[in-house]
Write an enzyme that holds these catalytic residues in place. Structure first.
Site, PDB file in Angstrom:
ATOM      1  N   ARG A 240       6.284  23.551  72.692  1.00 55.92           N
ATOM      2  CA  ARG A 240       6.602  23.980  71.331  1.00 55.92           C
ATOM      3  C   ARG A 240       7.811  24.888  71.409  1.00 55.92           C
ATOM      4  O   ARG A 240       7.970  25.624  72.407  1.00 55.92           O
ATOM      5  CB  ARG A 240       5.461  24.800  70.723  1.00 55.92           C
ATOM      6  CG  ARG A 240       4.378  24.015  70.029  1.00 55.92           C
ATOM      7  CD  ARG A 240       4.862  23.446  68.686  1.00 55.92           C
ATOM      8  NE  ARG A 240       3.793  22.753  68.000  1.00 55.92           N
ATOM      9  CZ  ARG A 240       3.461  21.469  68.199  1.00 55.92           C
ATOM     10  NH1 ARG A 240       4.130  20.730  69.045  1.00 55.92           N
ATOM     11  NH2 ARG A 240       2.470  20.932  67.513  1.00 55.92           N
ATOM     12  N   GLU A 269      13.204  24.985  64.998  1.00 61.17           N
ATOM     13  CA  GLU A 269      13.648  23.613  64.772  1.00 61.17           C
ATOM     14  C   GLU A 269      13.410  23.192  63.317  1.00 61.17           C
ATOM     15  O   GLU A 269      12.499  23.717  62.675  1.00 61.17           O
ATOM     16  CB  GLU A 269      12.942  22.647  65.747  1.00 61.17           C
ATOM     17  CG  GLU A 269      11.437  22.574  65.568  1.00 61.17           C
ATOM     18  CD  GLU A 269      10.749  21.717  66.627  1.00 61.17           C
ATOM     19  OE1 GLU A 269      10.994  21.921  67.826  1.00 61.17           O
ATOM     20  OE2 GLU A 269       9.953  20.846  66.219  1.00 61.17           O
ATOM     21  N   HIS A 287      12.124  16.451  69.014  1.00 65.97           N
ATOM     22  CA  HIS A 287      10.652  16.533  68.942  1.00 65.97           C
ATOM     23  C   HIS A 287      10.020  15.136  68.833  1.00 65.97           C
ATOM     24  O   HIS A 287       9.335  14.830  67.854  1.00 65.97           O
ATOM     25  CB  HIS A 287      10.242  17.422  67.746  1.00 65.97           C
ATOM     26  CG  HIS A 287       8.854  17.994  67.907  1.00 65.97           C
ATOM     27  ND1 HIS A 287       8.500  19.220  67.432  1.00 65.97           N
ATOM     28  CD2 HIS A 287       7.725  17.483  68.484  1.00 65.97           C
ATOM     29  CE1 HIS A 287       7.215  19.447  67.695  1.00 65.97           C
ATOM     30  NE2 HIS A 287       6.732  18.404  68.344  1.00 65.97           N
TER      31      HIS A 287
HETATM   32  C1  GLV Z   1       3.419  17.216  68.644  1.00 67.73           C
HETATM   33  O1  GLV Z   1       4.211  18.073  68.865  1.00 67.73           O
HETATM   34  C2  GLV Z   1       2.009  17.427  68.629  1.00 67.73           C
HETATM   35  O2  GLV Z   1       1.559  18.579  68.751  1.00 67.73           O
HETATM   36  O3  GLV Z   1       1.286  16.438  68.491  1.00 67.73           O
END
Ligand code: GLV
Length: 332
Positions: A240, A269, A287
């Protein structure tokens, strides 16, 4: 009889909306407008379920504004967008999407590691820009993956998937650090050894971050941690934004204190720190670690199954705070 109402906060596969529409009156956001918190609260008025992604914040303000909400189903395994305490206090069930994205995300972690170590993106940009005029002994020479030491910070399902790939696929020595040590059988299956965090930082040739974000894990990798790493090492973040201090990382890269970084997630982000955008030995992706079509569909299906399971049958599949509804607030 009127169906109960739910809201889907972001665009999603049409077949998932169709499935939900068999049980609910659905307000969806197929135009994928990014709703502000006030818009999300307005759209959720009078509705019992929210289908959301990691981009939507579910906190006390939203819950107070939407007292009819009974469940928020995240189409993500990470759930730092949820204020779980507030949800539990308001009797709102939280669910996430674990399990279904493990292998796809581990694949991507490895892809990012390999692209970073072997300078795939930089060299492609060089070629496309027409700069390639001849072979050279050190042209985009990077670091090896096979036989190197793979460090993993955060050893849940995805971390274990990366460890297996490294140990069994690439003959890497795998070390990890985690809040709690894995049992011996799991360590053996992953080919991984437990070390303390400082040892992990000092020994890894490639360090992959896969830990959940929380106030405790904020800036787990900052100036001090980067200084402990080998200057030849690569850092991969598929966890993250906020786990890494992006400004400190940009500076370390600029000063040559780290060989490279592969980043799928960023602080704040979709904004990306300008120092990272300007760095050459960095692979930046938006991401997408879980973004294969089958896996994204499985994640959406699991969020839908949680809504249907709880609101129709009284039982969700992957509840994060089951005690929020354990004391008599059965679905109506
Ligand atoms: C993506 O970042 C998730 O947490 O599934």
């Amino acid at each position: 009889m009127n169906k109960p109402g739910i809201v889907i906060a972001r665009a999603v596969f049409p077949q998932v909306i169709e499935r939900l529409a068999q049980h609910f009156e659905v307000l969806s956001n197929q135009d994928d407008n990014l709703w502000s918190p006030a818009e999300l609260a307005a759209k959720s008025q009078g509705r019992v379920g929210l289908f959301c992604t990691a981009s939507e914040r579910v906190d006390a303000a939203l819950l107070q504004a939407c007292p009819t909400l009974r469940i928020c189903a995240n189409m993500a395994v990470g759930y730092n967008n949820f204020d779980l305490d507030a949800m539990t206090a308001c009797g709102v069930l939280a669910t996430n999407a674990p399990g279904v994205l493990t292998e796809t995300t581990a694949d991507f972690g490895f892809a990012l590691l390999m692209a970073t170590a072997r300078r795939v993106c930089e060299s492609e940009h060089f070629l496309r820009a027409g700069h390639w005029t001849s072979w050279r002994y050190d042209l985009f020479a990077g670091t090896d993956i096979h036989g190197s030491t793979l460090g993993i910070l955060g050893m849940g399902r995805i971390g274990q998937g990366i460890a297996r790939r490294g140990a069994h696929g690439f003959g890497m020595r795998v070390i990890y650090h985690n809040r709690s040590r894995l049992d011996q059988a799991t360590e053996a299956a992953c080919g991984a050894s437990y070390v303390d965090k400082n040892e992990l930082l000092a020994m890894a040739d490639h360090l992959v971050l896969v830990l959940p974000y929380s106030a405790q894990s904020h800036h787990s990798i900052g100036t001090a941690e980067l200084a402990r790493m080998k200057p030849t090492a690569t850092l991969i973040n598929i966890a993250r934004g906020g786990i890494v201090d992006d400004a400190a990382l940009a500076l370390a890269l600029q000063q040559g204190r780290l060989a490279g970084a592969g980043l799928d997630v960023f602080e704040g982000e979709p904004a990306v720190h300008p120092g990272l955008l300007g760095a050459s030995r960095v692979v930046l992706t938006p991401h997408i670690a879980s973004a294969s079509v089958p896996t994204r569909l499985a994640m959406a299906d699991l969020a839908a199954d949680n809504l249907i399971g709880f609101l129709v049958r009284g039982e969700a599949l992957t509840a994060l705070n089951p005690r929020a509804v354990a004391t008599g607030s059965a679905p109506g």
